[in-house]
Design a protein around this motif. Structure first.
Motif, PDB file in Angstrom:
ATOM      1  N   SER A 147      -8.615  15.892 -31.658  1.00 45.09           N
ATOM      2  CA  SER A 147      -8.386  16.383 -33.009  1.00 45.09           C
ATOM      3  C   SER A 147      -7.317  15.545 -33.688  1.00 45.09           C
ATOM      4  N   ALA A 148      -7.557  15.259 -34.972  1.00 40.66           N
ATOM      5  CA  ALA A 148      -6.585  14.493 -35.745  1.00 40.66           C
ATOM      6  C   ALA A 148      -5.442  15.365 -36.238  1.00 40.66           C
ATOM      7  N   ASP A 149      -5.563  16.680 -36.107  1.00 42.48           N
ATOM      8  CA  ASP A 149      -4.519  17.586 -36.579  1.00 42.48           C
ATOM      9  C   ASP A 149      -3.476  17.752 -35.482  1.00 42.48           C
ATOM     10  N   PRO A 150      -2.219  17.380 -35.741  1.00 48.35           N
ATOM     11  CA  PRO A 150      -1.194  17.471 -34.693  1.00 48.35           C
ATOM     12  C   PRO A 150      -0.990  18.878 -34.175  1.00 48.35           C
ATOM     13  N   ARG A 151      -1.276  19.902 -34.966  1.00 53.55           N
ATOM     14  CA  ARG A 151      -1.033  21.279 -34.534  1.00 53.55           C
ATOM     15  C   ARG A 151      -1.933  21.668 -33.365  1.00 53.55           C
ATOM     16  N   GLY A 169      12.955  39.167 -39.207  1.00 47.03           N
ATOM     17  CA  GLY A 169      13.652  39.770 -38.065  1.00 47.03           C
ATOM     18  C   GLY A 169      13.633  38.905 -36.823  1.00 47.03           C
ATOM     19  N   TRP A 170      13.007  37.753 -36.906  1.00 43.99           N
ATOM     20  CA  TRP A 170      12.875  36.878 -35.730  1.00 43.99           C
ATOM     21  C   TRP A 170      13.094  35.418 -36.128  1.00 43.99           C
ATOM     22  N   ASP A 171      13.528  34.634 -35.141  1.00 41.21           N
ATOM     23  CA  ASP A 171      13.407  33.189 -35.245  1.00 41.21           C
ATOM     24  C   ASP A 171      11.975  32.796 -34.878  1.00 41.21           C
ATOM     25  N   VAL A 172      11.640  31.523 -35.092  1.00 44.37           N
ATOM     26  CA  VAL A 172      10.305  31.024 -34.747  1.00 44.37           C
ATOM     27  C   VAL A 172      10.472  29.800 -33.848  1.00 44.37           C
ATOM     28  N   LEU A 173       9.916  29.892 -32.642  1.00 44.53           N
ATOM     29  CA  LEU A 173      10.011  28.791 -31.684  1.00 44.53           C
ATOM     30  C   LEU A 173       8.790  27.883 -31.848  1.00 44.53           C
ATOM     31  N   VAL A 174       9.067  26.635 -32.238  1.00 41.17           N
ATOM     32  CA  VAL A 174       8.012  25.622 -32.390  1.00 41.17           C
ATOM     33  C   VAL A 174       8.547  24.303 -31.846  1.00 41.17           C
ATOM     34  N   ASN A 175       7.782  23.704 -30.940  1.00 40.89           N
ATOM     35  CA  ASN A 175       8.126  22.385 -30.407  1.00 40.89           C
ATOM     36  C   ASN A 175       9.526  22.356 -29.800  1.00 40.89           C
ATOM     37  N   GLY A 176       9.892  23.465 -29.141  1.00 43.05           N
ATOM     38  CA  GLY A 176      11.178  23.541 -28.450  1.00 43.05           C
ATOM     39  C   GLY A 176      12.365  23.852 -29.337  1.00 43.05           C
ATOM     40  N   LYS A 177      12.162  24.114 -30.617  1.00 45.52           N
ATOM     41  CA  LYS A 177      13.247  24.364 -31.562  1.00 45.52           C
ATOM     42  C   LYS A 177      13.114  25.759 -32.165  1.00 45.52           C
ATOM     43  N   GLN A 198      13.203  18.194 -38.925  1.00 44.18           N
ATOM     44  CA  GLN A 198      12.055  17.812 -39.745  1.00 44.18           C
ATOM     45  C   GLN A 198      11.026  17.047 -38.911  1.00 44.18           C
ATOM     46  N   ALA A 199      11.491  16.157 -38.043  1.00 47.48           N
ATOM     47  CA  ALA A 199      10.580  15.394 -37.194  1.00 47.48           C
ATOM     48  C   ALA A 199       9.828  16.305 -36.225  1.00 47.48           C
ATOM     49  N   LEU A 200      10.519  17.296 -35.646  1.00 47.92           N
ATOM     50  CA  LEU A 200       9.861  18.229 -34.726  1.00 47.92           C
ATOM     51  C   LEU A 200       8.796  19.051 -35.453  1.00 47.92           C
ATOM     52  N   ALA A 201       9.129  19.503 -36.657  1.00 49.76           N
ATOM     53  CA  ALA A 201       8.169  20.292 -37.432  1.00 49.76           C
ATOM     54  C   ALA A 201       6.960  19.445 -37.832  1.00 49.76           C
ATOM     55  N   ASN A 202       7.214  18.251 -38.334  1.00 50.42           N
ATOM     56  CA  ASN A 202       6.120  17.384 -38.775  1.00 50.42           C
ATOM     57  C   ASN A 202       5.214  16.972 -37.610  1.00 50.42           C
ATOM     58  N   ALA A 203       5.793  16.809 -36.427  1.00 47.20           N
ATOM     59  CA  ALA A 203       4.993  16.417 -35.261  1.00 47.20           C
ATOM     60  C   ALA A 203       3.961  17.472 -34.907  1.00 47.20           C
ATOM     61  N   CYS A 204       4.217  18.720 -35.292  1.00 44.83           N
ATOM     62  CA  CYS A 204       3.264  19.803 -35.029  1.00 44.83           C
ATOM     63  C   CYS A 204       2.475  20.187 -36.272  1.00 44.83           C
ATOM     64  N   GLY A 205       2.542  19.374 -37.293  1.00 45.59           N
ATOM     65  CA  GLY A 205       1.746  19.626 -38.480  1.00 45.59           C
ATOM     66  C   GLY A 205       2.364  20.605 -39.460  1.00 45.59           C
ATOM     67  N   PHE A 206       3.646  20.864 -39.359  1.00 47.82           N
ATOM     68  CA  PHE A 206       4.322  21.785 -40.268  1.00 47.82           C
ATOM     69  C   PHE A 206       5.175  21.017 -41.277  1.00 47.82           C
ATOM     70  N   ASP A 207       5.282  21.589 -42.452  1.00 45.51           N
ATOM     71  CA  ASP A 207       6.252  21.107 -43.426  1.00 45.51           C
ATOM     72  C   ASP A 207       7.614  21.673 -43.043  1.00 45.51           C
ATOM     73  N   PHE A 208       8.687  21.105 -43.617  1.00 49.05           N
ATOM     74  CA  PHE A 208      10.033  21.552 -43.269  1.00 49.05           C
ATOM     75  C   PHE A 208      10.895  21.588 -44.524  1.00 49.05           C
ATOM     76  N   LYS A 209      11.600  22.722 -44.703  1.00 50.61           N
ATOM     77  CA  LYS A 209      12.484  22.873 -45.852  1.00 50.61           C
ATOM     78  C   LYS A 209      13.825  23.460 -45.408  1.00 50.61           C
ATOM     79  N   VAL A 210      14.844  23.131 -46.190  1.00 47.50           N
ATOM     80  CA  VAL A 210      16.203  23.629 -45.940  1.00 47.50           C
ATOM     81  C   VAL A 210      16.619  24.477 -47.142  1.00 47.50           C
TER      82      VAL A 210
END
Length: 212
Positions: free
Chosen positions: A85-89, A123-131, A174-186
């Protein structure tokens, strides 16, 4: 005329008799051959005939599919690997978002994170790509980090220290989020904080919180 006198008969009569006798002998031989043929034909007609049915079994070679080129028996040929799959997610299981408890015990910070519009896991954090990210908008596939610093009240030296600490961390997140196909905002509290971050990295996506 006696038999013994045959030699004195005229030659032409003798020749004629021989011819007649020869014809009779040939005729008798032909008649015997015809009789034998008729008897043989009668026997053949009396035998039951065996009907030959067309064979329904086809030659296997006529239906055999051609083997792949390079191996007549297919021994050197293997099916192609399934496409990736071409989708990193979809590449790694760690890219699947998982709920995780808030970290740090900072209630004002957690409250601002929970109130991010369309937060999928308040009410929760979100664990994605170890972060552990502060929030996830699943509808837009956007991971968030919240900064509740009172940046406007810091002296210049402290501002510089804060920025030098925050920008590299935001870039890594941002790199960890993008590697899994997610956008990242602060999300930050003040326009001054946003401007200072963007001055160091124009690729960051920074939003001033109007909900907290």
């Amino acid at each position: 005329m006696g038999v013994g006198l045959c030699v004195f008969v005229a030659p032409e009569i003798v020749v004629g008799a021989v011819v007649v006798i020869g014809v009779v002998v040939v005729a008798v031989a032909i008649k015997e051959e015809l009789d034998a043929y008729e008897r043989s034909a009668s026997r053949e007609r009396g035998r039951p005939k065996t009907q030959t049915w067309p064979s329904t079994q086809q030659d296997p070679s006529t239906n055999r599919k051609p083997e792949p080129e390079g191996s007549p028996l297919g021994r050197d040929w293997f099916p192609p690997d399934p496409p990736v799959s071409a989708d990193p997610r979809d590449r790694r299981p760690e890219c699947t978002p998982r709920r995780a408890p808030h970290r740090g015990g900072n209630d004002p910070h957690n409250k601002c994170a929970d109130q991010i519009p369309q937060n999928s896991f308040p009410g929760w954090d979100v664990l994605v790509n170890g972060k552990h990210f502060d929030a996830l908008q699943l509808a837009t596939r956007t991971l968030w980090e919240v900064k509740t610093d009172n940046f406007d009240t810091y002296p210049p030296d402290l501002r510089e220290i804060v920025l030098e600490d925050q920008v590299p961390k935001m870039q890594a997140e941002q790199a960890l989020a993008n590697a899994c196909g997610f956008d990242f905002k602060v999300a930050v509290r003040s326009p001054a904080h946003k401007a200072a971050l963007l001055q160091l990295d124009r690729n960051l996506k920074v939003v001033v919180m109007d909900w907290c």
